[in-house]
Structures are given as structure tokens and as C-alpha cells.
Design a protein around this motif. Sequence first.
Motif, short mmCIF file in Angstrom:
data_model
loop_
_atom_site.label_atom_id
_atom_site.label_comp_id
_atom_site.label_asym_id
_atom_site.label_seq_id
_atom_site.Cartn_x
_atom_site.Cartn_y
_atom_site.Cartn_z
N PRO A 45 12.29 -15.43 -15.88
CA PRO A 45 11.36 -14.35 -16.28
C PRO A 45 10.71 -14.67 -17.62
CG PRO A 45 13.49 -13.45 -15.59
CD PRO A 45 13.65 -14.94 -15.69
N THR A 46 9.42 -14.40 -17.73
CA THR A 46 8.70 -14.69 -18.97
C THR A 46 9.21 -13.83 -20.13
OG1 THR A 46 6.92 -13.20 -18.35
CG2 THR A 46 6.63 -15.54 -17.85
N VAL A 47 9.74 -12.67 -19.82
CA VAL A 47 10.32 -11.81 -20.87
C VAL A 47 11.49 -12.54 -21.53
CG1 VAL A 47 11.58 -9.66 -21.28
CG2 VAL A 47 9.59 -9.68 -19.77
N PHE A 48 12.29 -13.22 -20.72
CA PHE A 48 13.43 -13.98 -21.25
C PHE A 48 12.95 -15.11 -22.15
CE2 PHE A 48 16.45 -17.53 -20.77
CZ PHE A 48 17.57 -16.92 -21.32
N ILE A 49 11.91 -15.80 -21.74
CA ILE A 49 11.35 -16.90 -22.56
C ILE A 49 10.81 -16.35 -23.88
CG2 ILE A 49 9.54 -18.65 -22.68
CD1 ILE A 49 9.83 -18.88 -19.60
N HIS A 50 10.11 -15.22 -23.81
CA HIS A 50 9.56 -14.59 -25.01
C HIS A 50 10.68 -14.19 -25.97
CE1 HIS A 50 7.96 -11.17 -27.38
NE2 HIS A 50 6.91 -11.96 -27.47
N LYS B 103 5.51 -17.27 -10.53
CA LYS B 103 5.71 -16.28 -9.48
C LYS B 103 5.52 -14.90 -10.05
CE LYS B 103 8.81 -18.84 -6.46
NZ LYS B 103 10.07 -18.87 -5.75
N LEU B 104 5.09 -13.99 -9.19
CA LEU B 104 5.03 -12.57 -9.52
C LEU B 104 6.06 -11.86 -8.67
CD1 LEU B 104 1.17 -11.96 -9.57
CD2 LEU B 104 2.70 -12.19 -11.53
N LEU B 105 6.88 -11.03 -9.30
CA LEU B 105 7.92 -10.28 -8.62
C LEU B 105 7.48 -8.82 -8.57
CD1 LEU B 105 11.58 -10.77 -8.72
CD2 LEU B 105 10.86 -8.60 -9.64
N PHE B 106 7.45 -8.24 -7.38
CA PHE B 106 7.04 -6.85 -7.19
C PHE B 106 8.25 -6.05 -6.71
CE2 PHE B 106 3.45 -9.59 -6.29
CZ PHE B 106 2.41 -8.99 -6.97
N TYR C 137 9.72 -8.17 -3.54
CA TYR C 137 8.69 -9.06 -3.01
C TYR C 137 8.27 -10.04 -4.09
CZ TYR C 137 8.46 -5.20 0.24
OH TYR C 137 8.79 -4.23 1.14
N ARG C 138 8.01 -11.30 -3.68
CA ARG C 138 7.54 -12.30 -4.62
C ARG C 138 6.37 -13.08 -4.03
NH1 ARG C 138 12.96 -15.40 -6.42
NH2 ARG C 138 12.57 -16.27 -4.38
N LEU C 139 5.41 -13.36 -4.89
CA LEU C 139 4.30 -14.25 -4.55
C LEU C 139 4.28 -15.37 -5.58
CD1 LEU C 139 1.44 -11.68 -3.84
CD2 LEU C 139 2.76 -12.99 -2.17
N GLY C 140 4.05 -16.59 -5.15
CA GLY C 140 4.08 -17.69 -6.10
C GLY C 140 3.03 -18.75 -5.81
N ALA D 178 0.82 -1.22 0.00
CA ALA D 178 0.00 0.00 0.00
C ALA D 178 0.85 1.26 0.00
CB ALA D 178 -0.93 0.00 1.21
N LYS D 179 2.11 1.18 0.38
CA LYS D 179 2.96 2.36 0.53
C LYS D 179 3.54 2.87 -0.78
CE LYS D 179 4.50 1.25 5.17
NZ LYS D 179 5.64 0.90 5.99
N ALA D 180 3.76 2.02 -1.74
CA ALA D 180 4.52 2.44 -2.92
C ALA D 180 3.96 1.85 -4.20
CB ALA D 180 5.97 1.98 -2.76
N GLN D 181 4.25 2.54 -5.32
CA GLN D 181 3.93 2.01 -6.63
C GLN D 181 4.98 0.95 -6.98
OE1 GLN D 181 1.54 2.56 -8.78
NE2 GLN D 181 0.46 4.09 -7.57
N LEU D 182 4.53 -0.22 -7.29
CA LEU D 182 5.45 -1.32 -7.58
C LEU D 182 5.26 -1.77 -9.02
CD1 LEU D 182 4.83 -3.43 -4.36
CD2 LEU D 182 6.76 -1.94 -4.81
N THR D 183 6.37 -2.17 -9.65
CA THR D 183 6.27 -2.80 -10.96
C THR D 183 6.18 -4.31 -10.75
OG1 THR D 183 8.67 -2.90 -11.20
CG2 THR D 183 7.56 -0.99 -12.14
N VAL D 184 5.51 -4.99 -11.66
CA VAL D 184 5.28 -6.42 -11.54
C VAL D 184 5.93 -7.15 -12.71
CG1 VAL D 184 3.52 -8.22 -11.37
CG2 VAL D 184 3.08 -5.96 -10.39
N HIS D 185 6.64 -8.22 -12.41
CA HIS D 185 7.26 -9.06 -13.43
C HIS D 185 6.81 -10.50 -13.20
CE1 HIS D 185 9.90 -5.79 -14.65
NE2 HIS D 185 10.05 -5.55 -13.37
N LYS D 186 6.49 -11.22 -14.27
CA LYS D 186 6.05 -12.61 -14.19
C LYS D 186 7.24 -13.54 -14.42
CE LYS D 186 2.05 -11.03 -16.47
NZ LYS D 186 1.76 -10.77 -17.82
N MET D 187 7.22 -14.67 -13.70
CA MET D 187 8.28 -15.66 -13.83
C MET D 187 7.70 -17.07 -13.81
SD MET D 187 11.27 -14.13 -11.37
CE MET D 187 10.32 -14.19 -9.89
#
Length: 163
Positions: free
Chosen positions: A154-159, A47-50, A58-61, A20-29
Motif C-alpha cells: 500500500p502506498t500509505v505504508f510507503i509514505h 493496483k487499485l483496491l476497491f 476488488y482489485r484492478l492493476g 454500480a451497486k455500492a460506494q467503494l473506498t479506493v486504496h493505491k498499491m
Amino acid sequence: MNKVRFVITILTVFFLGTFAKAQLTVHKMVNVGYTYQNQSFGEVGGKLLFLKNDDVIYRLGASAMMGSVNSQFAIMPKVSTDVLLNFQKNVDFYHSYYFLIGAEGTNKYVAPKVGFTLFGILDLTGGYAFPIGNSGINGKELKGLNINFSLNIPTVFIHDMFK
């Protein structure tokens, strides 16, 4: 069971307060790995990387753990949450390693964990699993030492590989 709920509540409040404190970017893995929990399990998931900056990540998976328990194939769902920390300043090649603290849970156990990660891609963690209720898997109780080794691609790497 009350201890497990308390730990999950504290972790949820901590992570929601931080987001809630900050704008975070999200990356998929995409996540593949190995888990030892009184048995050997292969793991595959996502996983999602914030991140806001690269000092705290931060990561959630969510993933599926698969393995043979007492000569029977078993699959368990798994969720995980991690905080990656590195406060090293003025480094040449970004941050190459991070201290990792987190927790993982399945429908059979909850395990806090600590470890290290290289670039947030290659993880080595260990912890202790606490069983949920009297639940085991195929007659085997899953508690005690918990070791994880995982590769987060990272999904960007796979793409980019298939361009």
C-alpha cells in the motif's frame, strides 16, 4: 479470438455491475512480483483496491512484465482484475487470508486465475493462459500453465516509512 472477447465482456459487465451497486473506498498499491508463463518474468506496476467491507474486495492493476525470452530482453504490458473473497465472521484480526479469483491479460495472452492472498498483500495464484492469435514473443508462444507470486505494498505504508 471470439472466446477471449466473450470472456472479457462477461468480466467487464460483472465488475461494472458490482461497482454500480455500492460506494467503494479506493486504496493505491505498488505491485512487484514474479510470473511464470513458459518463461520467467519479473513484474512491477500498480493496483487499485476497491472495498465496501472486508468480505469482498476488488482489485484492478496494470504492470510491466520483464524477462529474457530466447536470449532477448522483452517487456510486455499486463492488466489484471481480481476479486478477493472471505466470508468468515467474528474474527479477531480482521481477515488474514482471502480466496482470489481473477484474470490477467497481456498483448500476447489472456489467463483466468485462482489462488490465495494474505491480507491482500502477498498473492499466490495459478491459472492457464490462452494465446491471443498467433502472437508469441521472440519466437516463443506464451500459453499453458501460469503461476504468479506478487507483493502488493500500500502506498500509505510507503509514505509512512519515509516520514
